[in-house]
Scaffold this motif. Structure first.
Motif, PDB file in Angstrom:
ATOM      1  N   LEU A  75       0.809  -0.678  -0.348  1.00 38.65           N
ATOM      2  CA  LEU A  75      -0.264   0.405   0.150  1.00 38.65           C
ATOM      3  C   LEU A  75       0.829   1.378  -0.028  1.00 38.65           C
ATOM      4  O   LEU A  75       2.455   1.216  -0.207  1.00 38.65           O
ATOM      5  N   PHE A  76       0.354   2.588   0.246  1.00 37.87           N
ATOM      6  CA  PHE A  76       1.319   3.583   0.596  1.00 37.87           C
ATOM      7  C   PHE A  76       1.228   3.964   1.612  1.00 37.87           C
ATOM      8  O   PHE A  76       1.390   3.471   2.918  1.00 37.87           O
ATOM      9  N   GLU A  77       2.404   4.412   2.384  1.00 39.97           N
ATOM     10  CA  GLU A  77       3.519   5.494   2.830  1.00 39.97           C
ATOM     11  C   GLU A  77       2.801   5.163   4.537  1.00 39.97           C
ATOM     12  O   GLU A  77       3.098   4.602   5.173  1.00 39.97           O
ATOM     13  N   PRO A  78       1.674   6.253   3.911  1.00 45.15           N
ATOM     14  CA  PRO A  78       0.954   6.742   5.540  1.00 45.15           C
ATOM     15  C   PRO A  78      -0.120   5.803   5.661  1.00 45.15           C
ATOM     16  O   PRO A  78      -0.661   6.107   6.976  1.00 45.15           O
ATOM     17  N   LEU A  79      -0.517   4.302   4.903  1.00 38.12           N
ATOM     18  CA  LEU A  79      -1.398   3.119   5.403  1.00 38.12           C
ATOM     19  C   LEU A  79      -0.564   2.419   6.370  1.00 38.12           C
ATOM     20  O   LEU A  79      -0.446   0.967   6.369  1.00 38.12           O
ATOM     21  N   ALA A  80       1.291   2.281   6.451  1.00 33.47           N
ATOM     22  CA  ALA A  80       1.890   1.159   7.083  1.00 33.47           C
ATOM     23  C   ALA A  80       1.354   0.874   8.125  1.00 33.47           C
ATOM     24  O   ALA A  80       1.143  -0.502   8.233  1.00 33.47           O
ATOM     25  N   ASP A  81       1.178   1.686   8.651  1.00 33.52           N
ATOM     26  CA  ASP A  81       0.529   1.677  10.588  1.00 33.52           C
ATOM     27  C   ASP A  81      -0.791   0.589  10.529  1.00 33.52           C
ATOM     28  O   ASP A  81      -0.953  -0.294  11.728  1.00 33.52           O
ATOM     29  N   LYS A  82      -1.583   1.176   9.333  1.00 30.31           N
ATOM     30  CA  LYS A  82      -2.545   0.610   9.367  1.00 30.31           C
ATOM     31  C   LYS A  82      -2.455  -1.384   9.215  1.00 30.31           C
ATOM     32  O   LYS A  82      -3.926  -1.788   9.136  1.00 30.31           O
ATOM     33  N   LEU A  83      -2.291  -0.911   8.012  1.00 28.83           N
ATOM     34  CA  LEU A  83      -1.287  -2.222   7.790  1.00 28.83           C
ATOM     35  C   LEU A  83      -1.111  -3.631   8.641  1.00 28.83           C
ATOM     36  O   LEU A  83      -2.054  -4.192   8.619  1.00 28.83           O
ATOM     37  N   ILE A 103       5.658  -1.565  -9.663  1.00 29.79           N
ATOM     38  CA  ILE A 103       6.720  -1.038  -9.352  1.00 29.79           C
ATOM     39  C   ILE A 103       5.661   0.499  -8.774  1.00 29.79           C
ATOM     40  O   ILE A 103       6.139   1.319  -7.743  1.00 29.79           O
ATOM     41  N   HIS A 104       4.659  -0.090  -8.989  1.00 26.50           N
ATOM     42  CA  HIS A 104       3.529   1.406  -8.926  1.00 26.50           C
ATOM     43  C   HIS A 104       3.400   1.696  -6.880  1.00 26.50           C
ATOM     44  O   HIS A 104       3.611   0.976  -6.481  1.00 26.50           O
ATOM     45  N   ILE A 105       3.638   2.867  -6.336  1.00 24.89           N
ATOM     46  CA  ILE A 105       3.441   3.776  -5.591  1.00 24.89           C
ATOM     47  C   ILE A 105       2.346   2.659  -4.189  1.00 24.89           C
ATOM     48  O   ILE A 105       2.474   2.965  -3.259  1.00 24.89           O
ATOM     49  N   ASP A 106       1.278   2.331  -4.749  1.00 30.29           N
ATOM     50  CA  ASP A 106      -0.159   2.357  -3.711  1.00 30.29           C
ATOM     51  C   ASP A 106       0.280   0.936  -3.969  1.00 30.29           C
ATOM     52  O   ASP A 106      -0.683  -0.245  -2.864  1.00 30.29           O
ATOM     53  N   HIS A 107       1.144   0.134  -4.699  1.00 31.18           N
ATOM     54  CA  HIS A 107       1.567  -1.360  -3.817  1.00 31.18           C
ATOM     55  C   HIS A 107       3.362  -0.974  -3.224  1.00 31.18           C
ATOM     56  O   HIS A 107       3.458  -2.318  -2.485  1.00 31.18           O
ATOM     57  N   VAL A 108       3.846  -0.002  -3.373  1.00 32.12           N
ATOM     58  CA  VAL A 108       5.076  -0.344  -2.895  1.00 32.12           C
ATOM     59  C   VAL A 108       5.631   0.898  -1.855  1.00 32.12           C
ATOM     60  O   VAL A 108       6.733   0.945  -1.170  1.00 32.12           O
ATOM     61  N   GLY A 109       4.627   1.569  -1.994  1.00 32.35           N
ATOM     62  CA  GLY A 109       5.061   2.973  -0.823  1.00 32.35           C
ATOM     63  C   GLY A 109       5.175   2.347   0.342  1.00 32.35           C
ATOM     64  O   GLY A 109       6.503   3.083   1.468  1.00 32.35           O
ATOM     65  N   GLY A 110       4.804   1.700   1.233  1.00 35.83           N
ATOM     66  CA  GLY A 110       4.591   1.376   2.642  1.00 35.83           C
ATOM     67  C   GLY A 110       6.157   0.513   2.947  1.00 35.83           C
ATOM     68  O   GLY A 110       6.791  -0.208   3.929  1.00 35.83           O
ATOM     69  N   ASN A 111       7.128  -0.192   1.490  1.00 35.14           N
ATOM     70  CA  ASN A 111       8.275  -0.420   1.471  1.00 35.14           C
ATOM     71  C   ASN A 111       9.158  -0.592   2.628  1.00 35.14           C
ATOM     72  O   ASN A 111       9.483  -1.283   3.333  1.00 35.14           O
ATOM     73  N   ARG A 112       9.576   1.712   3.190  1.00 36.28           N
ATOM     74  CA  ARG A 112      10.823   1.435   4.358  1.00 36.28           C
ATOM     75  C   ARG A 112       9.807   1.484   5.704  1.00 36.28           C
ATOM     76  O   ARG A 112      10.614   0.968   6.036  1.00 36.28           O
ATOM     77  N   SER A 113       9.279   1.584   5.423  1.00 34.62           N
ATOM     78  CA  SER A 113       8.125   1.656   6.889  1.00 34.62           C
ATOM     79  C   SER A 113       8.450   0.188   7.206  1.00 34.62           C
ATOM     80  O   SER A 113       8.620  -0.123   8.817  1.00 34.62           O
ATOM     81  N   LEU A 114       7.922  -0.896   6.273  1.00 35.83           N
ATOM     82  CA  LEU A 114       8.120  -2.553   6.913  1.00 35.83           C
ATOM     83  C   LEU A 114       9.818  -2.765   7.212  1.00 35.83           C
ATOM     84  O   LEU A 114       9.867  -3.513   8.081  1.00 35.83           O
ATOM     85  N   ALA A 115      10.135  -2.262   5.946  1.00 39.03           N
ATOM     86  CA  ALA A 115      12.224  -2.812   5.865  1.00 39.03           C
ATOM     87  C   ALA A 115      12.875  -2.276   6.649  1.00 39.03           C
ATOM     88  O   ALA A 115      13.477  -3.080   7.923  1.00 39.03           O
ATOM     89  N   GLU A 116      11.946  -1.070   7.785  1.00 38.87           N
ATOM     90  CA  GLU A 116      12.817  -0.342   8.805  1.00 38.87           C
ATOM     91  C   GLU A 116      12.344  -1.627  10.387  1.00 38.87           C
ATOM     92  O   GLU A 116      12.355  -1.396  11.365  1.00 38.87           O
ATOM     93  N   ARG A 117      10.661  -2.244  10.148  1.00 35.31           N
ATOM     94  CA  ARG A 117      10.918  -3.565  10.860  1.00 35.31           C
ATOM     95  C   ARG A 117      10.844  -4.813  10.937  1.00 35.31           C
ATOM     96  O   ARG A 117      10.478  -6.033  11.897  1.00 35.31           O
ATOM     97  N   GLY A 118      12.749  -4.762   9.594  1.00 30.92           N
ATOM     98  CA  GLY A 118      12.720  -6.369   9.884  1.00 30.92           C
ATOM     99  C   GLY A 118      11.831  -7.144   8.351  1.00 30.92           C
ATOM    100  O   GLY A 118      13.119  -8.053   8.889  1.00 30.92           O
ATOM    101  N   VAL A 119      11.350  -6.682   7.574  1.00 33.04           N
ATOM    102  CA  VAL A 119      10.345  -7.285   7.144  1.00 33.04           C
ATOM    103  C   VAL A 119      11.436  -7.217   5.925  1.00 33.04           C
ATOM    104  O   VAL A 119      12.060  -6.226   5.268  1.00 33.04           O
ATOM    105  N   LEU A 120      11.987  -8.789   5.310  1.00 29.46           N
ATOM    106  CA  LEU A 120      12.202  -8.614   4.084  1.00 29.46           C
ATOM    107  C   LEU A 120      11.752  -8.644   2.274  1.00 29.46           C
ATOM    108  O   LEU A 120      10.820  -9.512   2.323  1.00 29.46           O
TER     109      LEU A 120
END
Length: 320
Positions: A75-83, A103-120
């Motif tokens: 999803l989008f970056e601002p929705l990462a915590d809600k995801l 690559i589209h932003i509504d499918h990769v936008g939450g990547n950074r937040s999840l990576a910071e949680r240790g997600v590969l």
């Protein structure tokens, strides 16, 4: 005045760069746009659930079990915590893996937040390459730009054709589809659950969005749908990239047949020497418009020019 519709389709550079500049400068307001968005999570089959946002955009596959959680898209970056909160409704296990379908932003936008949680994070080789572009261009509105994703959002592991996870008692197979929505489209099949996630190659809300800026093609879209139809059995549950409904194989067949029908009509008119304006005036999508124009920003006026030029049409618009 004559207007080259191809330049309209692939152009609008100055306008979209201005829009990109506004987007870059308004990151804080983007967060506000999602403040009221609530995500829901529903069981699909077996170990697999689906997270949705209102309107059914960017559907997330969620495989759960004692080995941890695997996500399909972010999803989008601002929705990462809600995801993450939505996933917590069905599993307390760690989110361990994330597969990006494209690559589209509504499918990769939450990547950074999840990576910071240790997600590969995993993706196709072509998708990772797109993360290095200074501006990512997408097909809506004649070509919309968004800023480059941060380094932390990039997939750490990529693959060429296929890869498998052996997780929570089933094989999860991620594999490259023909270049359809983009040139990095990945399908994800959960074998024991018999669930197939198709990313944005398939949607229940609109005509296919063929992103020519990121390697999408008309023929690849048909070939990708043929592949999905071949994989899916009579009971396979299919998660669309966009849309509120999990569907079965017959829905894919109808979607593919619709595209093939429109392709045939447009190709016949090209062979008759019709220019793009004449093709659009003939409304070759009219039998389908009521069903496939439920996604604002992508209708027949967006889809038909892509079909026309992908089939080799080269005529300019008629004088107005």
């Amino acid at each position: 005045m004559k207007l080259d519709h191809k330049s309209r389709l692939y152009g609008m550079i100055s306008m979209t760069f201005m829009a990109a500049a506004l987007l870059v400068s308004s990151g804080a307001s983007a967060q506000g746009n999602f403040d009221g968005v609530e995500l829901s999570i529903e069981p699909v089959a077996g170990n697999v659930h689906m997270v949705q946002r209102p309107g059914g955009g960017g559907n997330i596959g969620v495989q759960i079990g004692p080995d941890g959680v695997l996500l399909v898209d972010s999803l989008f970056e601002p929705l990462a915590d809600k995801l993450v909160a939505a996933v917590r409704q069905v599993s307390e296990e760690d989110i361990r893996f994330l597969i990006n379908t494209h690559i589209h932003i509504d499918h990769v936008g939450g990547n950074r937040s999840l990576a910071e949680r240790g997600v590969l994070i995993f993706a196709h080789d072509n998708t990772r390459v797109r993360f290095f572009e200074e501006m990512s261009r997408f097909p809506r509105a004649g070509g919309t730009f968004v800023p480059q994703q941060p380094e932390a959002a990039r997939p750490l592991i990529t693959f060429n054709d296929t890869m498998s996870f052996h997780l929570n008692g089933e094989e999860v197979r991620a594999f490259l589809a023909p270049p359809a929505h983009t040139d990095g489209d990945v399908f994800v099949y959960f074998s024991e659950s018999d669930v197939l996630h198709l990313g944005d190659v398939y949607r229940t809300t609109s005509y296919p969005i063929i992103d020519v800026y990121n390697g999408g093609t008309l023929q690849g879209t048909i070939a990708a749908l043929d592949l999905a139809i071949e994989i899916a059995g009579p009971d396979t549950k299919i998660i669309p990239g966009h849309g509120l409904d999990v569907v079965k194989r017959d829905a894919l067949v109808a979607f593919r047949d619709m595209i093939v029908d429109i392709q045939g009509k447009v190709l016949a008119m090209i062979r008759d020497g019709k220019k793009l304006e004449e093709v659009m005036a003939a409304q070759p999508t009219s039998a389908y418009d009521a069903q496939w124009t439920n996604d604002p920003g992508w209708g027949p006026d967006d889809f038909l020019p892509v079909v026309y030029y992908q089939l080799g049409g080269s005529g300019r618009l008629l004088d107005r």
